[in-house]
Design a protein around this motif. Sequence first.
Motif, PDB file in Angstrom:
ATOM      1  N   LEU A 110      27.893  -5.029  11.360  1.00 46.02           N
ATOM      2  CA  LEU A 110      26.553  -5.308  11.854  1.00 46.02           C
ATOM      3  C   LEU A 110      26.364  -4.643  13.215  1.00 46.02           C
ATOM      4  CD1 LEU A 110      23.818  -6.702  11.695  1.00 46.02           C
ATOM      5  CD2 LEU A 110      24.862  -8.738  12.711  1.00 46.02           C
ATOM      6  N   TYR A 111      25.298  -3.858  13.321  1.00 45.75           N
ATOM      7  CA  TYR A 111      24.958  -3.139  14.547  1.00 45.75           C
ATOM      8  C   TYR A 111      23.521  -3.505  14.901  1.00 45.75           C
ATOM      9  CZ  TYR A 111      28.992  -0.507  12.910  1.00 45.75           C
ATOM     10  OH  TYR A 111      30.224  -0.157  12.444  1.00 45.75           O
ATOM     11  N   VAL A 112      23.278  -3.460  16.212  1.00 44.32           N
ATOM     12  CA  VAL A 112      21.943  -3.816  16.657  1.00 44.32           C
ATOM     13  C   VAL A 112      21.395  -2.712  17.540  1.00 44.32           C
ATOM     14  CG1 VAL A 112      22.362  -6.295  16.516  1.00 44.32           C
ATOM     15  CG2 VAL A 112      22.841  -5.100  18.654  1.00 44.32           C
ATOM     16  N   LEU A 113      20.082  -2.560  17.465  1.00 44.71           N
ATOM     17  CA  LEU A 113      19.368  -1.638  18.332  1.00 44.71           C
ATOM     18  C   LEU A 113      18.369  -2.465  19.121  1.00 44.71           C
ATOM     19  CD1 LEU A 113      18.673   1.212  19.303  1.00 44.71           C
ATOM     20  CD2 LEU A 113      17.093   1.416  17.356  1.00 44.71           C
ATOM     21  N   PRO A 114      18.653  -2.748  20.391  1.00 45.66           N
ATOM     22  CA  PRO A 114      17.741  -3.572  21.173  1.00 45.66           C
ATOM     23  C   PRO A 114      16.383  -2.896  21.355  1.00 45.66           C
ATOM     24  CG  PRO A 114      19.905  -3.406  22.219  1.00 45.66           C
ATOM     25  CD  PRO A 114      19.884  -2.377  21.140  1.00 45.66           C
ATOM     26  N   CYS A 115      15.514  -3.621  21.950  1.00 41.45           N
ATOM     27  CA  CYS A 115      14.159  -3.109  22.164  1.00 41.45           C
ATOM     28  C   CYS A 115      14.122  -2.057  23.255  1.00 41.45           C
ATOM     29  CB  CYS A 115      13.231  -4.273  22.532  1.00 41.45           C
ATOM     30  SG  CYS A 115      11.592  -3.753  23.082  1.00 41.45           S
ATOM     31  N   GLY A 116      14.864  -2.319  24.313  1.00 37.83           N
ATOM     32  CA  GLY A 116      14.793  -1.423  25.457  1.00 37.83           C
ATOM     33  C   GLY A 116      13.682  -1.827  26.391  1.00 37.83           C
ATOM     34  N   PRO A 117      13.315  -0.932  27.315  1.00 39.33           N
ATOM     35  CA  PRO A 117      12.231  -1.254  28.257  1.00 39.33           C
ATOM     36  C   PRO A 117      10.930  -1.520  27.503  1.00 39.33           C
ATOM     37  CG  PRO A 117      13.469   0.660  29.003  1.00 39.33           C
ATOM     38  CD  PRO A 117      13.952   0.394  27.627  1.00 39.33           C
ATOM     39  N   LEU A 118      10.178  -2.497  27.996  1.00 41.70           N
ATOM     40  CA  LEU A 118       8.934  -2.861  27.333  1.00 41.70           C
ATOM     41  C   LEU A 118       7.872  -1.810  27.601  1.00 41.70           C
ATOM     42  CD1 LEU A 118       8.760  -6.703  28.066  1.00 41.70           C
ATOM     43  CD2 LEU A 118       9.703  -5.515  26.076  1.00 41.70           C
ATOM     44  N   PRO A 119       7.288  -1.217  26.538  1.00 38.66           N
ATOM     45  CA  PRO A 119       6.279  -0.177  26.729  1.00 38.66           C
ATOM     46  C   PRO A 119       4.892  -0.805  26.911  1.00 38.66           C
ATOM     47  CG  PRO A 119       6.738  -0.402  24.419  1.00 38.66           C
ATOM     48  CD  PRO A 119       7.640  -1.382  25.126  1.00 38.66           C
ATOM     49  N   PRO A 120       3.953  -0.026  27.518  1.00 39.86           N
ATOM     50  CA  PRO A 120       2.589  -0.548  27.647  1.00 39.86           C
ATOM     51  C   PRO A 120       1.794  -0.458  26.356  1.00 39.86           C
ATOM     52  CG  PRO A 120       2.746   1.632  28.628  1.00 39.86           C
ATOM     53  CD  PRO A 120       4.143   1.273  28.218  1.00 39.86           C
ATOM     54  N   ASN A 121       2.226   0.406  25.437  1.00 39.20           N
ATOM     55  CA  ASN A 121       1.496   0.613  24.179  1.00 39.20           C
ATOM     56  C   ASN A 121       2.455   0.540  22.995  1.00 39.20           C
ATOM     57  OD1 ASN A 121       2.877   2.885  24.961  1.00 39.20           O
ATOM     58  ND2 ASN A 121       1.265   4.335  24.385  1.00 39.20           N
ATOM     59  N   PRO A 122       2.890  -0.679  22.602  1.00 39.24           N
ATOM     60  CA  PRO A 122       3.906  -0.778  21.536  1.00 39.24           C
ATOM     61  C   PRO A 122       3.418  -0.246  20.195  1.00 39.24           C
ATOM     62  CG  PRO A 122       3.739  -2.819  22.784  1.00 39.24           C
ATOM     63  CD  PRO A 122       2.583  -1.973  23.201  1.00 39.24           C
ATOM     64  N   ALA A 123       2.199  -0.551  19.808  1.00 43.94           N
ATOM     65  CA  ALA A 123       1.724  -0.150  18.481  1.00 43.94           C
ATOM     66  C   ALA A 123       1.667   1.360  18.335  1.00 43.94           C
ATOM     67  CB  ALA A 123       0.354  -0.768  18.219  1.00 43.94           C
ATOM     68  N   GLU A 124       1.299   2.079  19.446  1.00 47.06           N
ATOM     69  CA  GLU A 124       1.213   3.528  19.357  1.00 47.06           C
ATOM     70  C   GLU A 124       2.574   4.163  19.139  1.00 47.06           C
ATOM     71  OE1 GLU A 124      -0.383   1.626  21.234  1.00 47.06           O
ATOM     72  OE2 GLU A 124      -2.514   2.139  21.044  1.00 47.06           O
ATOM     73  N   LEU A 125       3.629   3.554  19.681  1.00 45.15           N
ATOM     74  CA  LEU A 125       4.970   4.097  19.489  1.00 45.15           C
ATOM     75  C   LEU A 125       5.389   4.025  18.020  1.00 45.15           C
ATOM     76  CD1 LEU A 125       6.905   2.698  22.601  1.00 45.15           C
ATOM     77  CD2 LEU A 125       6.104   5.031  22.211  1.00 45.15           C
ATOM     78  N   LEU A 126       4.976   2.986  17.340  1.00 46.34           N
ATOM     79  CA  LEU A 126       5.376   2.834  15.940  1.00 46.34           C
ATOM     80  C   LEU A 126       4.587   3.757  15.029  1.00 46.34           C
ATOM     81  CD1 LEU A 126       5.620  -1.067  15.796  1.00 46.34           C
ATOM     82  CD2 LEU A 126       7.439   0.602  16.194  1.00 46.34           C
ATOM     83  N   HIS A 127       3.503   4.365  15.524  1.00 48.87           N
ATOM     84  CA  HIS A 127       2.706   5.297  14.725  1.00 48.87           C
ATOM     85  C   HIS A 127       3.199   6.748  14.855  1.00 48.87           C
ATOM     86  CE1 HIS A 127      -0.508   3.141  12.782  1.00 48.87           C
ATOM     87  NE2 HIS A 127      -0.685   2.377  13.872  1.00 48.87           N
ATOM     88  N   THR A 128       4.095   6.993  15.797  1.00 52.98           N
ATOM     89  CA  THR A 128       4.479   8.385  16.095  1.00 52.98           C
ATOM     90  C   THR A 128       5.373   8.957  15.003  1.00 52.98           C
ATOM     91  OG1 THR A 128       6.393   7.640  17.365  1.00 52.98           O
ATOM     92  CG2 THR A 128       4.312   7.908  18.558  1.00 52.98           C
ATOM     93  N   GLU A 129       5.384  10.303  14.939  1.00 51.04           N
ATOM     94  CA  GLU A 129       6.272  11.002  13.999  1.00 51.04           C
ATOM     95  C   GLU A 129       7.720  10.824  14.419  1.00 51.04           C
ATOM     96  OE1 GLU A 129       5.132  15.034  13.748  1.00 51.04           O
ATOM     97  OE2 GLU A 129       3.135  14.611  12.894  1.00 51.04           O
ATOM     98  N   ARG A 130       7.931  10.668  15.724  1.00 53.42           N
ATOM     99  CA  ARG A 130       9.285  10.450  16.227  1.00 53.42           C
ATOM    100  C   ARG A 130       9.886   9.188  15.624  1.00 53.42           C
ATOM    101  NH1 ARG A 130      14.023  12.388  18.164  1.00 53.42           N
ATOM    102  NH2 ARG A 130      14.985  10.934  19.651  1.00 53.42           N
TER     103      ARG A 130
END
Length: 741
Positions: free
Chosen positions: A612-632
């Motif tokens: 079991l491995y985890v990937l934390p959230c990291g620094p809180l972004p100002p625009n979370p929803a836009e990050l999840l829409h990116t091609e990256r």
Amino acid sequence: MSSDGQSSEAQVQGGPPEASPSLNLRRYWQILLKRKWMVLGVTAIVMAGAAVTTYRQVRIYQARISVLVDMSAPQVLGGKVGEVVDMGAGSYWMSRDYLSSQRDIIQSREVAGRVVDELKLMELPEFWKPGPFVPGRSRDEAIGRVMAAVRAVMPKDNRIIEIYVEHADPGMAARLANGVADTYLGFNLDYKLGSTKDAVRWLADQLDDLKKELTQAELALHNFKKQNNVLSVPMEDKQNLLTKQIEKFNDSLTAVRMKRMELVARQRQILAARNQDPLKDSAILLTESPVASDLKKTYADEHRKLMELKARYLENHPLVRAQQAKLDTVLADLRREIDNALAANQGRFNEAADAEKQLAAAFEAAKKEALDLNLRQIDYNRLKRGQENTEKLYGLVLTRLKETDLSANLRVSNMRILDRALTPGAPIRPDVRKIMLMALVLALFAGIGLAVLIEVLDATVKTQEEVEALTGVPFLGILPSIEEEHAAGITARSNGTVDPRKDLFLHTNPKSSVAECARSIRTNLLFMSPERPLKTLVVTSAGPREGKTTTAISLAIAMAQGGQRVLLIDTDLRRPRIHRSFGVTGETGLTAVLLGHTELGAAIKTTDVPNLYVLPCGPLPPNPAELLHTERFGALMQQMQQRYDRVIFDSPPVIAVTDAAVLGARVDGVVMVVKAGQTAREGLRRSVRVLADVSARVLGTVLNDLDVNNRAYGQYYYYYYRRYGGYHAGSEAASESQARS
């Protein structure tokens, strides 16, 4: 994907079905078990209030007396002497009406007033209980208390009226009951005697008037007979004689008229015989004239001889001529004889006509005399009828006066007391047993109703049936409440966060029922799409603090314990928690990888749980929803799917933000977490509809934090996961390996 999965997905995309209410006795039983202390509390409060109220109530005693009502009073003077007032009843319905009237009389104000006066109740202190005795109270007030205390019951199948009297003093209750019965009997007897005496006075007055009328009627009849000369022969006899005389005249006139008509007919027959051929037969000549009959025979013989001579000789032959002359002589004698018969018949006709005239005149005279007599008879009958009616009425009133005078001195009644009232030994009110029983029943109904009302007003989801009815998607399983199973040391902290030991409970207690439930959920997910394994999963919920992170961690641990490489990603970019649950740093994580600040391998952290491995959230972004829409992010998902067997995303709530909908559209499936007793029905409905609108595949629901020890919710789950947990744990590994193969 299997056909079951397709149908489930289609159902989700079409929207969840509306829950239809149905009568579920088991559900009501669960509600009672859940809120039993509320029901018992309400019951105890109501029972205590009923006990206090009952203790403070005034004790009421009841005395009973019965009165027998006969259908008729005793016939002391015989059956031929009738009473003025009929104290009995006739038919069944008349008797019912009579008994109903007697019941109302017993409860009447008149009887109550007599009881007050005869027993001197206004001066008795015990009569005014339970209140204090205050001298000078009004008679109307005393009458009202008596009327309120007395109750008469009409019988059903007998003639016994029962009188009940209620009072706070037992002795006064019995005294009032006996007094009411005695007063009632006296009232009826007084009514009878009073009516009888009134009838005697009235009959005496009527008798005097009738005597005068009878004298006048007899005198008027005498004067009429004297004026019409009917003193010697009664009017009725004279009428009968005249009637017989008219009948005789009528019979004689009818006979004469019949004879006259007969003579007319005979005259016609004789004339017809005179004008016809003498050779033809004629019956009238045989009866009317024997000589003519003989001449007719002689004529026939002579005519035959003439015919014989004519057959032998010519017309002018002396023998023929001599025979012709002889025949003419016989014919002349025959016609002369017929004329004599006509003359004799005419004479008899004249005699009959004369007699008819005389009889008709006598008949008309008798009839006129009868009409005159009828006119006098009308007046006579009127006077006679008036005299007879007055005489009969006089005799009737005289007889009734004597009978009534006798009955006025007779004090008998058709009513008598059957059982007198005794002093009651125990009160009838308050009925402690009945009141407490009714209070218990009402308290139970009130408690149950309150529990059901609170349950109805509770709009949260509590059971698997409710989840399935609201969402219409498959039910993956439950996660029991960890605090209930291992309460020592695992509780919610004061700041609202959850103890990390609760998140890792599955790792520290692999043989617990919670672990078994998580493995059951894992197995259901693996079998949902055996041909196309579910690589990426999103775990979300309708609202915050419904256990989605704990469920995601438990599901990841269960899959890792099954031998799969599992990556758990904290995509809650607003309130991340996974790094605290596993005790790893959260400075670098998913947001840093998406922004290019670090590599994926450097951001992924290992845990104490193998595989079991985890990937934390990291620094809180100002625009979370836009990050999840990116091609990256899409490329990052492809990279993670290549490195790991399962990738699980811990997503924010669906209703709060759009992150869950964005993630749901990009992964293989979404697992919806529902917290028992906290997730709102409407919120769950809406969250499933939101995911369906973005074409996200909702794999199923997990009922989290369910108290399996509470019979109201978890009776079946307790039996299934506790008693047979070992059996399922033994077969889990085989099922999982079969799914991976």
